[in-house]
Write a protein that holds these residues in place. Structure first.
Motif, mmCIF file in Angstrom:
data_model
loop_
_atom_site.group_PDB
_atom_site.id
_atom_site.type_symbol
_atom_site.label_atom_id
_atom_site.label_comp_id
_atom_site.label_asym_id
_atom_site.label_seq_id
_atom_site.Cartn_x
_atom_site.Cartn_y
_atom_site.Cartn_z
ATOM 1 N N UNK A 45 0.817 -1.213 0.000
ATOM 2 C CA UNK A 45 0.000 0.000 0.000
ATOM 3 C C UNK A 45 0.851 1.263 0.000
ATOM 4 N N UNK A 46 2.065 1.187 0.593
ATOM 5 C CA UNK A 46 2.884 2.389 0.798
ATOM 6 C C UNK A 46 3.985 2.564 -0.232
ATOM 7 N N UNK A 47 4.407 1.478 -0.862
ATOM 8 C CA UNK A 47 5.522 1.554 -1.800
ATOM 9 C C UNK A 47 6.829 1.240 -1.124
ATOM 10 N N UNK A 48 7.304 2.115 -0.267
ATOM 11 C CA UNK A 48 8.511 1.855 0.520
ATOM 12 C C UNK A 48 8.398 2.597 1.849
ATOM 13 N N UNK A 49 9.018 2.002 2.884
ATOM 14 C CA UNK A 49 8.923 2.560 4.234
ATOM 15 C C UNK A 49 10.266 2.352 4.927
ATOM 16 N N UNK A 50 10.710 3.344 5.670
ATOM 17 C CA UNK A 50 11.926 3.193 6.466
ATOM 18 C C UNK A 50 11.722 2.105 7.516
ATOM 19 N N UNK A 51 12.759 1.308 7.816
ATOM 20 C CA UNK A 51 12.600 0.175 8.740
ATOM 21 C C UNK A 51 11.975 0.555 10.084
ATOM 22 N N UNK A 52 12.432 1.663 10.676
ATOM 23 C CA UNK A 52 11.880 2.051 11.983
ATOM 24 C C UNK A 52 10.401 2.393 11.877
ATOM 25 N N UNK A 87 14.809 -12.450 -0.651
ATOM 26 C CA UNK A 87 14.261 -11.731 -1.792
ATOM 27 C C UNK A 87 12.814 -11.299 -1.640
ATOM 28 N N UNK A 88 12.225 -11.477 -0.453
ATOM 29 C CA UNK A 88 10.869 -10.979 -0.224
ATOM 30 C C UNK A 88 10.884 -9.453 -0.124
ATOM 31 N N UNK A 89 11.963 -8.922 0.445
ATOM 32 C CA UNK A 89 12.137 -7.477 0.564
ATOM 33 C C UNK A 89 13.450 -7.078 -0.091
ATOM 34 N N UNK A 90 13.565 -5.795 -0.382
ATOM 35 C CA UNK A 90 14.838 -5.241 -0.819
ATOM 36 C C UNK A 90 14.935 -3.806 -0.319
ATOM 37 N N UNK A 91 16.167 -3.315 -0.256
ATOM 38 C CA UNK A 91 16.381 -1.947 0.213
ATOM 39 C C UNK A 91 16.334 -0.983 -0.970
ATOM 40 N N UNK A 92 15.582 0.091 -0.799
ATOM 41 C CA UNK A 92 15.551 1.147 -1.797
ATOM 42 C C UNK A 92 16.049 2.446 -1.196
ATOM 43 N N UNK A 93 16.077 3.493 -1.986
ATOM 44 C CA UNK A 93 16.546 4.788 -1.480
ATOM 45 C C UNK A 93 15.670 5.310 -0.351
ATOM 46 N N UNK A 132 13.823 3.397 1.717
ATOM 47 C CA UNK A 132 13.547 2.425 2.769
ATOM 48 C C UNK A 132 13.341 1.031 2.220
ATOM 49 N N UNK A 133 12.612 0.222 2.974
ATOM 50 C CA UNK A 133 12.343 -1.146 2.556
ATOM 51 C C UNK A 133 11.181 -1.172 1.568
ATOM 52 N N UNK A 134 11.289 -2.049 0.591
ATOM 53 C CA UNK A 134 10.214 -2.225 -0.370
ATOM 54 C C UNK A 134 10.107 -3.710 -0.728
ATOM 55 N N UNK A 135 9.028 -4.081 -1.380
ATOM 56 C CA UNK A 135 8.816 -5.472 -1.745
ATOM 57 C C UNK A 135 9.814 -5.885 -2.813
ATOM 58 N N UNK A 136 10.481 -7.036 -2.594
ATOM 59 C CA UNK A 136 11.467 -7.531 -3.541
ATOM 60 C C UNK A 136 10.833 -8.303 -4.680
ATOM 61 N N UNK A 137 11.687 -8.790 -5.570
ATOM 62 C CA UNK A 137 11.195 -9.487 -6.763
ATOM 63 C C UNK A 137 10.399 -10.730 -6.392
#
Length: 747
Positions: free
Chosen positions: A432-439, A470-476, A478-483
């Motif tokens: 729903x959010x796209x990417x979120x910082x871990x904290x 590979x469920x998650x990956x790091x983006x600029x 924060x965390x986002x869904x991986x491939x």
């Protein structure tokens, strides 16, 4: 409590007209109590009473009145149900009630009208009926529409609370509701509807989780219903294939036929395979006796169209109809007037017994009738005594006694560490959010009330595991869904947190595959020419399309079999096990047992009381026991080194005792009959006295379950367990599957 008249005149005028039109003599006590709480307080409300007691109307009459008096600027009431069929049933009832009011009711689930959904988004108002999965989809994939739909939501009505409470699906619902509260910025009132509950404490905690609001549960006593219960036992000789054995089995089916033909009733069984088998035999006997084919089938593998046909047929009038069913007809779908419930074997829980019995005797002074039928192969070779006992017959007696004499129903269990759901909600929030910082992600997820027992360290362990896989990956950002995570989230099955096995669609051959009628689903890819049963009918495979996962079939005569893998967990409560021991120790002859059932119970009692063996120990002392089932410690020697321990604890307590014994050096395994934890088989050279001494210490001092050595393959079933670190699955198993507090209750 306010008077009946006071509450009646506080209801909206069109509701008063509805009551007059339907010739209600008065409002029921639960309806008066509910209206008083909804009108005069801001509390959450839990309504718990028997089937057909008027709970639905108790909730909706005052809710609709308030929405009429003070219209909402969005959807005003959200009704959540575990079943689409229940939504459809309630939809019809509400449509009639709201016929003269300007309050629309909209179904919102996978099978609902897209046009109606678009209309509601354009002009959100009235009542929405949905499922947890559809609500999850709305928040995950279209949060802007969710805000528009619920910006002025007043009430959340949750039906069949007892069905949701002790599983991931119920926790998913609570998570989604709390996320919805954050989206709209306030907390709507919650109203829970449930079948009869014993202790409501956990149900109240569940309903209010994440709201910080008090819960009001009106104490309304159901009027004493008259019930007629009977238990029949059929001794069979299935291992001796002669005419006598066939006659014995035929007597069993003839009893089921005699109990169901020319009646409006449900024939309940605990497995889909048994439902199919029973209805196939009922159809055969009906044809043999030149009766009408009034036998239908209703379970999760039957196509929605055929299930709906069965439901409509059940409530369409007074014509005889019998539907074979599993738990799917246990919930509150209105099926009209039923004359009788027939159950093969024992219901899985006291709650299930109460639900099923509540299906009958709904008209005024009608007697609720339920017949139980048991069969047991008496031709099996001699075995260890407890393996010759049909424990579900003993359990049935115990459950009937608990309900009729003590009005006891299992309290619902609240899981503490739902790690499979933790993965699911993490992925849903990220989708729903796209990417979120871990904290920030940890704050959003761990502050959901259902995860209040999950530590930050455990969540960090899960996130790292998801990154590695590979469920998650790091983006600029924060965390986002991986491939690999995208593949999981974009699968249409992601929304549901319960597991659905891979199944093949079954279509009847019609010359053109596209127009072939869907019969249901099966788990096995049956090859051409093979035969199986589905929807109370025998079929022969004409074509198997593995790519499309479709089986084409044609009808054939005769009776075929089909089995489904049972993926559910059933937990027996300790109070049920204690009552079973009470039944074994008693000499009481129960009026609800027929002569054959009484004789079988007497044989079981005698078998258990004489359950001792003589032998020689290493020291030459004779092993004796007397009537051990009347003793303080039920430990039965089977040989010099093998013993059977009967703690008469529930599933969680028995499993805790198993590991406590293993921790003390005993080789031990639980022996289950079906899902009943009958005993723990112990092999040891230390002797019976050493085993009893160990049991005494465990009972007196308890055990530390966190010190148990848990095998690698032990885990609580979860749809997304493959994405959870083994360490967390073991921790969940210890926390939610083992109950060391119950060890002090062992015999």
């Amino acid at each position: 409590m306010s008077s009946n008249n006071e509450i009646f005149y506080r209801l909206a005028p069109f509701i008063q007209d509805y009551i007059y039109r339907n010739k209600w003599e008065e409002l029921r006590d639960i309806q008066v109590a509910a209206a008083e709480i909804i009108f005069d307080t801001d509390d959450n409300l839990l309504l718990t009473s028997g089937t057909a007691s008027g709970k639905t109307e108790a909730a909706f009459l005052p809710v609709i009145t308030q929405l009429w008096e003070n219209p909402s600027g969005s959807v005003g009431a959200l009704y959540v149900s575990p079943l689409k069929a229940l939504i459809n049933d309630q939809f019809e009832r509400l449509e009639e009630l709201l016929e003269e009011a300007d309050i629309p009711v909209t179904k919102w689930h996978g099978d609902a009208s897209p046009t109606a959904k678009k209309k509601l988004v354009k002009n959100p108002r009235g009542i929405m009926q949905t499922t947890p999965e559809s609500l999850e989809s709305l928040l995950m994939r279209n949060s802007s529409n969710a805000y528009r739909l619920f910006s002025d939501l007043r009430f959340v009505i949750i039906d069949e609370v007892h069905y949701f409470m002790d599983n991931d699906r119920g926790l998913q619902l609570l998570s989604v509701l709390e996320r919805l509260q954050r989206l709209i910025g306030f907390v709507p009132r919650r109203i829970g509807l449930s079948a009869t509950l014993g202790d409501c404490t956990n149900a109240e905690k569940w309903l209010c989780m994440g709201t910080n609001a008090p819960c009001n549960t009106p104490k309304v006593h159901d009027k004493n219903r008259k019930v007629r219960l009977s238990v029949r036992f059929f001794p069979l000789a299935e291992k001796i294939p002669n005419s006598d054995s066939k006659t014995l089995l035929e007597q069993y089916y003839e009893y089921l036929y005699e109990s169901t033909h020319a009646k409006r009733c449900i024939l309940f069984s605990n497995s889909k395979g048994e439902v199919e088998e029973n209805i196939a035999h009922m159809k055969r006997l009906s044809e043999k006796n030149h009766g009408n084919d009034c036998y239908l089938v209703h379970h999760a593998n039957i196509s929605p169209a055929l299930r709906e046909f069965a439901e409509k047929r059940m409530k369409s009038g007074e014509l005889p109809v019998c539907t074979g069913a599993t738990v799917t007809l246990e919930l509150g779908i209105d099926l009209g007037h039923l004359e009788r419930i027939v159950q093969t074997g024992c219901p899985l829980t006291v709650s299930g017994l109460v639900q099923r019995l509540g299906r009958t005797g709904r008209r005024g002074d009608d007697v609720g009738e339920m017949r139980f039928a048991f069969r047991w192969d008496m031709s099996l070779p001699p075995n260890t005594f407890y393996k010759e006992v049909n424990w579900d017959l003993v359990m049935c007696a115990a459950m009937i006694l608990l309900y009729t004499r003590e009005k006891w129903v299992e309290p619902m269990y609240l899981p503490k560490l739902p790690y499979s759901l933790l993965y699911h909600q993490t992925m849903s929030i990220l989708a729903a959010s796209g990417s979120v910082q871990p904290k920030e992600l940890a704050r959003q997820v761990l502050t959901l009330a259902v995860f209040r027992y999950v530590s930050k360290d455990d969540y960090l362990l899960l996130l790292r595991h998801m990154l590695e896989n590979g469920q998650l990956e790091r983006g600029e950002d924060g965390l986002m869904i991986g491939e690999k995570g995208e593949a999981a989230v974009n699968n249409y099955e992601f929304l549901a947190v319960f597991s659905v096995p891979v199944e093949y669609t079954v279509r009847s051959s019609a010359g053109n595959g596209a127009s072939a009628e869907i019969i249901g689903t099966v788990q096995n890819p049956f090859p051409p020419k093979s035969q199986f049963a589905l929807a109370g009918q025998a079929w022969e495979v004409t074509e198997l399309d593995k790519k499309q996962q479709t089986i084409y079939v044609k009808k054939i005569e005769g009776i075929s079999a089909n089995m489904w893998t049972d993926t559910g967990n059933e937990y027996v409560h300790t109070k049920v096990m204690k009552k079973m021991l009470e039944v074994l120790r008693s000499d009481e002859q129960y009026a609800f047992f027929d002569e054959s059932a009484r004789k079988r119970l007497d044989d079981i009692r005698r078998l258990c009381r004489n359950a001792t063996m003589s032998g020689e120990t290493e020291s030459g002392n004779e092993l004796t026991g007397g009537t051990v089932f009347d003793g303080e410690r039920v430990v039965v020697p089977l040989s010099e080194t093998v013993f059977a321990v009967f703690p008469f604890l529930g599933t969680r307590g028995t499993m805790a005792l198993l590991y406590a014994l293993r921790e003390r050096g005993f080789q031990a395994n639980v022996w289950l009959q079906r899902y009943i934890p009958v005993c723990i088989e112990v092999q040891t050279d230390m002797g019976r006295e050493a085993l009893i001494a160990a049991l005494n210490k465990i009972k007196e001092n308890g055990a530390d379950k966190y010190s148990f050595r848990i095998p690698e393959n032990c885990e609580i079933a979860g749809k997304f367990n493959d994405y959870i670190p083994r360490r967390l699955l073991t921790k969940q198993y210890i926390e939610d599957y083992l109950d060391t507090d119950e060890l002090k209750l062992m015999e």
